[in-house]
Design a protein around this motif. Structure first.
Motif, PDB file in Angstrom:
ATOM      1  N   ASP A   1       0.841  -1.191   0.000  1.00 31.49           N
ATOM      2  CA  ASP A   1       0.000   0.000   0.000  1.00 31.49           C
ATOM      3  C   ASP A   1       0.879   1.245   0.000  1.00 31.49           C
ATOM      4  O   ASP A   1       1.021   1.944   1.008  1.00 31.49           O
ATOM      5  N   THR A   2       1.487   1.523  -1.145  1.00 32.75           N
ATOM      6  CA  THR A   2       2.457   2.613  -1.207  1.00 32.75           C
ATOM      7  C   THR A   2       1.813   3.979  -0.951  1.00 32.75           C
ATOM      8  O   THR A   2       2.439   4.851  -0.360  1.00 32.75           O
ATOM      9  N   ALA A   3       0.555   4.159  -1.369  1.00 34.68           N
ATOM     10  CA  ALA A   3      -0.096   5.451  -1.187  1.00 34.68           C
ATOM     11  C   ALA A   3      -0.235   5.802   0.292  1.00 34.68           C
ATOM     12  O   ALA A   3      -0.236   6.981   0.662  1.00 34.68           O
ATOM     13  N   LEU A   4      -0.302   4.781   1.139  1.00 35.91           N
ATOM     14  CA  LEU A   4      -0.467   4.999   2.571  1.00 35.91           C
ATOM     15  C   LEU A   4       0.794   5.582   3.196  1.00 35.91           C
ATOM     16  O   LEU A   4       0.728   6.409   4.107  1.00 35.91           O
ATOM     17  N   PHE A   5       1.958   5.175   2.691  1.00 32.79           N
ATOM     18  CA  PHE A   5       3.220   5.562   3.308  1.00 32.79           C
ATOM     19  C   PHE A   5       3.991   6.636   2.542  1.00 32.79           C
ATOM     20  O   PHE A   5       4.888   7.263   3.101  1.00 32.79           O
ATOM     21  N   GLU A   6       3.681   6.822   1.271  1.00 33.05           N
ATOM     22  CA  GLU A   6       4.436   7.787   0.465  1.00 33.05           C
ATOM     23  C   GLU A   6       4.463   9.201   1.059  1.00 33.05           C
ATOM     24  O   GLU A   6       5.489   9.888   0.969  1.00 33.05           O
ATOM     25  N   PRO A   7       3.376   9.679   1.687  1.00 33.50           N
ATOM     26  CA  PRO A   7       3.447  11.033   2.260  1.00 33.50           C
ATOM     27  C   PRO A   7       4.482  11.167   3.370  1.00 33.50           C
ATOM     28  O   PRO A   7       4.903  12.286   3.681  1.00 33.50           O
ATOM     29  N   HIS A   8       4.871  10.048   3.964  1.00 34.95           N
ATOM     30  CA  HIS A   8       5.791  10.084   5.099  1.00 34.95           C
ATOM     31  C   HIS A   8       7.232   9.751   4.707  1.00 34.95           C
ATOM     32  O   HIS A   8       8.167  10.108   5.424  1.00 34.95           O
ATOM     33  N   CYS A   9       7.422   9.047   3.582  1.00 35.47           N
ATOM     34  CA  CYS A   9       8.753   8.499   3.306  1.00 35.47           C
ATOM     35  C   CYS A   9       9.698   9.557   2.739  1.00 35.47           C
ATOM     36  O   CYS A   9       9.284  10.487   2.049  1.00 35.47           O
ATOM     37  N   THR A  10      10.958   9.398   3.067  1.00 36.51           N
ATOM     38  CA  THR A  10      12.003  10.263   2.519  1.00 36.51           C
ATOM     39  C   THR A  10      12.785   9.541   1.425  1.00 36.51           C
ATOM     40  O   THR A  10      13.540  10.178   0.686  1.00 36.51           O
ATOM     41  N   ARG A  11      12.613   8.227   1.350  1.00 36.20           N
ATOM     42  CA  ARG A  11      13.330   7.438   0.351  1.00 36.20           C
ATOM     43  C   ARG A  11      12.469   6.231   0.002  1.00 36.20           C
ATOM     44  O   ARG A  11      11.898   5.598   0.890  1.00 36.20           O
ATOM     45  N   ARG A  12      12.375   5.925  -1.295  1.00 36.59           N
ATOM     46  CA  ARG A  12      11.589   4.771  -1.718  1.00 36.59           C
ATOM     47  C   ARG A  12      12.447   3.826  -2.528  1.00 36.59           C
ATOM     48  O   ARG A  12      13.168   4.253  -3.442  1.00 36.59           O
ATOM     49  N   LEU A  13      12.348   2.550  -2.222  1.00 33.52           N
ATOM     50  CA  LEU A  13      13.048   1.501  -2.952  1.00 33.52           C
ATOM     51  C   LEU A  13      12.010   0.567  -3.549  1.00 33.52           C
ATOM     52  O   LEU A  13      11.050   0.183  -2.876  1.00 33.52           O
ATOM     53  N   VAL A  14      12.197   0.194  -4.805  1.00 34.97           N
ATOM     54  CA  VAL A  14      11.260  -0.701  -5.486  1.00 34.97           C
ATOM     55  C   VAL A  14      12.009  -1.952  -5.922  1.00 34.97           C
ATOM     56  O   VAL A  14      12.996  -1.868  -6.661  1.00 34.97           O
ATOM     57  N   LEU A  15      11.531  -3.113  -5.461  1.00 36.56           N
ATOM     58  CA  LEU A  15      12.127  -4.395  -5.838  1.00 36.56           C
ATOM     59  C   LEU A  15      11.269  -5.095  -6.883  1.00 36.56           C
ATOM     60  O   LEU A  15      10.042  -5.032  -6.842  1.00 36.56           O
ATOM     61  N   ASP A  16      11.934  -5.783  -7.806  1.00 32.58           N
ATOM     62  CA  ASP A  16      11.248  -6.580  -8.827  1.00 32.58           C
ATOM     63  C   ASP A  16      12.042  -7.859  -9.004  1.00 32.58           C
ATOM     64  O   ASP A  16      13.185  -7.825  -9.483  1.00 32.58           O
ATOM     65  N   HIS A  17      11.445  -8.984  -8.568  1.00 34.73           N
ATOM     66  CA  HIS A  17      12.102 -10.275  -8.670  1.00 34.73           C
ATOM     67  C   HIS A  17      13.525 -10.243  -8.091  1.00 34.73           C
ATOM     68  O   HIS A  17      14.476 -10.746  -8.697  1.00 34.73           O
ATOM     69  N   GLY A  18      13.638  -9.631  -6.908  1.00 41.93           N
ATOM     70  CA  GLY A  18      14.908  -9.633  -6.187  1.00 41.93           C
ATOM     71  C   GLY A  18      15.891  -8.560  -6.579  1.00 41.93           C
ATOM     72  O   GLY A  18      16.943  -8.441  -5.961  1.00 41.93           O
ATOM     73  N   ARG A  19      15.552  -7.773  -7.587  1.00 38.54           N
ATOM     74  CA  ARG A  19      16.472  -6.725  -8.036  1.00 38.54           C
ATOM     75  C   ARG A  19      15.914  -5.340  -7.697  1.00 38.54           C
ATOM     76  O   ARG A  19      14.708  -5.117  -7.806  1.00 38.54           O
ATOM     77  N   LEU A  20      16.798  -4.437  -7.348  1.00 42.75           N
ATOM     78  CA  LEU A  20      16.414  -3.082  -7.035  1.00 42.75           C
ATOM     79  C   LEU A  20      16.233  -2.298  -8.329  1.00 42.75           C
ATOM     80  O   LEU A  20      17.186  -2.081  -9.065  1.00 42.75           O
ATOM     81  N   MET A  21      14.995  -1.868  -8.581  1.00 41.38           N
ATOM     82  CA  MET A  21      14.678  -1.206  -9.845  1.00 41.38           C
ATOM     83  C   MET A  21      14.648   0.309  -9.704  1.00 41.38           C
ATOM     84  O   MET A  21      14.799   1.036 -10.683  1.00 41.38           O
ATOM     85  N   GLN A  22      14.428   0.794  -8.505  1.00 47.75           N
ATOM     86  CA  GLN A  22      14.289   2.240  -8.319  1.00 47.75           C
ATOM     87  C   GLN A  22      14.760   2.612  -6.912  1.00 47.75           C
ATOM     88  O   GLN A  22      14.441   1.915  -5.961  1.00 47.75           O
TER      89      GLN A  22
END
Length: 217
Positions: free
Chosen positions: A196-217
């Motif tokens: 639920d990224t929309a729930l936490f995005e207002p609070h986060c200072t850094r976002r990491l996105v994983l896809d099949h074990g790899r860091l995509m963003q």
């Protein structure tokens, strides 16, 4: 504060849970880790908590490679962490108060100090009035609050939360997200996995996105 340096975790089957992960987070960050089911989010938290060990790479916390800690040093390292797991693992035969003060008792705090801190933690999550109740009498959201109180009772430097709002209704989920954000505003570094990224995005200072074990963003 946190540094992953080309970290991989592969199992005997050959499957890679995470592959060549590198990132840094500084003290005071609120890090949101997102990705599909099976992307490796929980594995990353387990590696940071040294519940699992990487196949390759180094994980540094405050400059120390925690993957090389001696077994006898692990309990001391984990006392600097607050862990909120998908399964709260509350003890059903102990009261809410006893569940919260248990980490302090294990760490050797005096009964008086443990009781004072447990009461303060329950007040912080809004459950001081339920201290004598048994976990089974609480709602799912209240049980999650107990798990959070237990995680922060020792005043950790780093709070790790694995899908803390899973299976909660929207109102409870918003309350939990705001509660974690309040700890971050008080100076605790927070790392949360969530769909639920929309729930936490207002609070986060850094976002990491994983896809099949790899860091995509």
């Amino acid at each position: 504060m946190i540094s992953f340096e080309r970290v991989s975790k592969r199992y005997l089957s050959g499957r890679a849970a995470v592959e060549n992960i590198s990132f840094r987070a500084t003290a005071g960050d609120f890090v949101l880790l997102s990705g599909h089911s099976g992307a490796g989010k929980s594995t990353l938290l387990n590696l940071l908590a040294v519940i699992e060990h990487p196949t390759e790479g180094a994980i540094r916390v405050n400059g120390e490679d925690v993957t090389r800690l001696a077994r006898r040093a692990l309990p001391y390292y984990r006392r600097t962490l607050g862990l909120i797991l998908q399964d709260q693992k509350l003890l059903s035969d102990r009261s809410v108060f006893d569940n919260v003060q248990l980490p302090l008792a294990i760490a050797g705090h005096s009964r008086q100090d443990a009781a004072r801190r447990a009461q303060a933690a329950l007040e912080r999550v809004g459950l001081a009035a339920r201290a004598a109740d048994m976990p089974i009498t609480l709602s799912g959201g209240e049980q999650q609050r107990v798990a959070i109180a237990r995680a922060i009772v020792a005043k950790p430097l780093l709070l790790l939360a694995d899908e803390p709002t899973a299976s909660l209704d929207p109102a409870y989920a918003r309350d939990i997200a705001e509660l974690l954000a309040s700890f971050n505003r008080a100076g605790v570094t927070v790392l949360v996995t969530s769909h639920d990224t929309a729930l936490f995005e207002p609070h986060c200072t850094r976002r990491l996105v994983l896809d099949h074990g790899r860091l995509m963003q």
